[in-house]
Enzyme design. Structure first.
Site, PDB file in Angstrom:
ATOM      1  N   HIS A 170       0.841  -1.208   0.000  1.00 24.75           N
ATOM      2  CA  HIS A 170       0.000   0.000   0.000  1.00 24.75           C
ATOM      3  C   HIS A 170       0.878   1.260   0.000  1.00 24.75           C
ATOM      4  O   HIS A 170       0.613   2.221  -0.732  1.00 24.75           O
ATOM      5  CB  HIS A 170      -0.868   0.067   1.263  1.00 24.75           C
ATOM      6  CG  HIS A 170      -1.939  -0.975   1.383  1.00 24.75           C
ATOM      7  ND1 HIS A 170      -2.123  -1.727   2.523  1.00 24.75           N
ATOM      8  CD2 HIS A 170      -2.902  -1.382   0.521  1.00 24.75           C
ATOM      9  CE1 HIS A 170      -3.148  -2.550   2.362  1.00 24.75           C
ATOM     10  NE2 HIS A 170      -3.642  -2.360   1.138  1.00 24.75           N
TER      11      HIS A 170
ATOM     12  N   LYS B  68     -15.183  -8.069   4.725  1.00 22.69           N
ATOM     13  CA  LYS B  68     -13.999  -8.515   5.470  1.00 22.69           C
ATOM     14  C   LYS B  68     -14.160  -8.150   6.939  1.00 22.69           C
ATOM     15  O   LYS B  68     -14.478  -6.993   7.252  1.00 22.69           O
ATOM     16  CB  LYS B  68     -12.742  -7.815   4.930  1.00 22.69           C
ATOM     17  CG  LYS B  68     -12.442  -8.080   3.467  1.00 22.69           C
ATOM     18  CD  LYS B  68     -11.230  -7.273   3.027  1.00 22.69           C
ATOM     19  CE  LYS B  68     -10.942  -7.419   1.543  1.00 22.69           C
ATOM     20  NZ  LYS B  68      -9.895  -6.496   1.084  1.00 22.69           N
TER      21      LYS B  68
ATOM     22  N   ARG C 138      -1.762  -6.181  -8.177  1.00 18.83           N
ATOM     23  CA  ARG C 138      -0.652  -7.137  -8.070  1.00 18.83           C
ATOM     24  C   ARG C 138      -0.732  -8.212  -9.140  1.00 18.83           C
ATOM     25  O   ARG C 138       0.266  -8.790  -9.534  1.00 18.83           O
ATOM     26  CB  ARG C 138      -0.680  -7.830  -6.691  1.00 18.83           C
ATOM     27  CG  ARG C 138      -0.254  -6.962  -5.535  1.00 18.83           C
ATOM     28  CD  ARG C 138      -0.731  -7.531  -4.228  1.00 18.83           C
ATOM     29  NE  ARG C 138      -2.179  -7.652  -4.231  1.00 18.83           N
ATOM     30  CZ  ARG C 138      -2.932  -7.868  -3.172  1.00 18.83           C
ATOM     31  NH1 ARG C 138      -2.371  -8.030  -2.004  1.00 18.83           N
ATOM     32  NH2 ARG C 138      -4.235  -7.949  -3.265  1.00 18.83           N
TER      33      ARG C 138
ATOM     34  N   SER D  61      -2.969  -7.600   3.126  1.00 23.76           N
ATOM     35  CA  SER D  61      -3.287  -7.494   4.556  1.00 23.76           C
ATOM     36  C   SER D  61      -3.740  -8.837   5.093  1.00 23.76           C
ATOM     37  O   SER D  61      -3.344  -9.244   6.196  1.00 23.76           O
ATOM     38  CB  SER D  61      -4.392  -6.452   4.771  1.00 23.76           C
ATOM     39  OG  SER D  61      -3.994  -5.193   4.296  1.00 23.76           O
TER      40      SER D  61
HETATM   41  O1  PNS Z   1      -8.894  -2.691   0.630  1.00 24.30           O
HETATM   42  P1  PNS Z   1     -10.203  -3.214   0.113  1.00 24.30           P
HETATM   43  O2  PNS Z   1     -10.962  -3.933   1.228  1.00 24.30           O
HETATM   44  O3  PNS Z   1     -10.066  -4.066  -1.112  1.00 24.30           O
HETATM   45  O4  PNS Z   1     -11.054  -1.926  -0.318  1.00 24.30           O
HETATM   46  C1  PNS Z   1     -12.363  -2.044  -0.866  1.00 24.30           C
HETATM   47  C2  PNS Z   1     -13.095  -0.709  -0.735  1.00 24.30           C
HETATM   48  C3  PNS Z   1     -13.187  -0.297   0.738  1.00 24.30           C
HETATM   49  C4  PNS Z   1     -12.321   0.371  -1.492  1.00 24.30           C
HETATM   50  C5  PNS Z   1     -14.516  -0.898  -1.360  1.00 24.30           C
HETATM   51  O5  PNS Z   1     -15.181  -1.900  -0.668  1.00 24.30           O
HETATM   52  C6  PNS Z   1     -15.340   0.405  -1.334  1.00 24.30           C
HETATM   53  O6  PNS Z   1     -15.163   1.251  -2.192  1.00 24.30           O
HETATM   54  N1  PNS Z   1     -16.231   0.548  -0.301  1.00 24.30           N
HETATM   55  C7  PNS Z   1     -17.036   1.730  -0.120  1.00 24.30           C
HETATM   56  C8  PNS Z   1     -18.516   1.469  -0.452  1.00 24.30           C
HETATM   57  C9  PNS Z   1     -18.740   1.548  -1.940  1.00 24.30           C
HETATM   58  O7  PNS Z   1     -18.585   2.583  -2.574  1.00 24.30           O
HETATM   59  N2  PNS Z   1     -19.114   0.393  -2.523  1.00 24.30           N
HETATM   60  C10 PNS Z   1     -19.348   0.265  -3.928  1.00 24.30           C
HETATM   61  C11 PNS Z   1     -18.062  -0.009  -4.688  1.00 24.30           C
HETATM   62  S1  PNS Z   1     -18.325  -0.108  -6.431  1.00 24.30           S
END
Ligand code: PNS
Length: 160
Positions: free
Chosen positions: A18, A42, A92, A129
């Site tokens: 990150h 998660k 990745r 993570s």
């Molecule tokens: O590190 P991660 O868990 O892969 O991040 C995923 C994250 C938090 C970026 C994604 O779940 C997100 O954007 N959540 C916010 C809610 C949202 O906008 N959901 C629709 C995504 S298209």
């Protein structure tokens, strides 16, 4: 015109993969906001406040980078509220692309915000993570995979 990017994620916890993406995003955009969001898919190990605290420590000294906690709601609404030109994500592998592509397309569908993908540095290709938590949870050494400040906190959370 100044361009601001949002680097979103759950950062549970932040890894050196990150950090590499945030640092590189900061060379491409005038400002970068690292947005810490809960991911309902998660279950978290670190409380949101601690993820933010650790990230602030890690980005300290990176020009134009700040860390914000996003309580809830859609990422695109947050992007609009801070005037973001783009979302930046690291990839990745093809698996990451398969996971990220629908979100990138959905986010563009919702508000037009574009997602910029940066190829992950091969040094961190195996670093996530969840894998870091799993390995450390079984007593494996994750030194060098997460920022130094994260290591003792990770071990403390896993001990409970
Ligand atoms: O590190 P991660 O868990 O892969 O991040 C995923 C994250 C938090 C970026 C994604 O779940 C997100 O954007 N959540 C916010 C809610 C949202 O906008 N959901 C629709 C995504 S298209």
């Amino acid at each position: 015109m100044r361009h601001l990017a949002v680097c979103p994620g759950s950062f549970d916890p932040v890894t050196n993969g990150h950090v590499d993406i945030v640092r590189r995003a900061a060379t491409l955009f005038d400002q970068v906001v690292v947005a810490v969001l809960g991911n309902p898919a998660k279950s978290g190990l670190f409380p949101l406040d601690e993820r933010v605290e650790l990230l602030r420590h890690v980005v300290d000294g990176m020009d134009g980078v700040r860390v914000e906690s996003v309580g809830g709601g859609l990422l695109v609404d947050y992007c609009r509220s801070v005037g973001a030109s783009a979302i930046v994500k690291g990839l990745r592998s093809g698996n990451d692309y398969a996971y990220e592509l629908p979100m990138a397309l959905m986010n563009r569908h919702l508000t037009g915000v574009e997602t910029v993908f940066l190829p992950g540095d091969p040094r961190f290709e195996h670093v996530s993570s969840s894998l870091v938590k799993e390995v450390a949870g079984h007593g494996g050494d994750v030194t060098g995979l997460v920022p130094d400040a994260v290591l003792p906190r990770l071990l403390a959370h896993l001990a409970h």
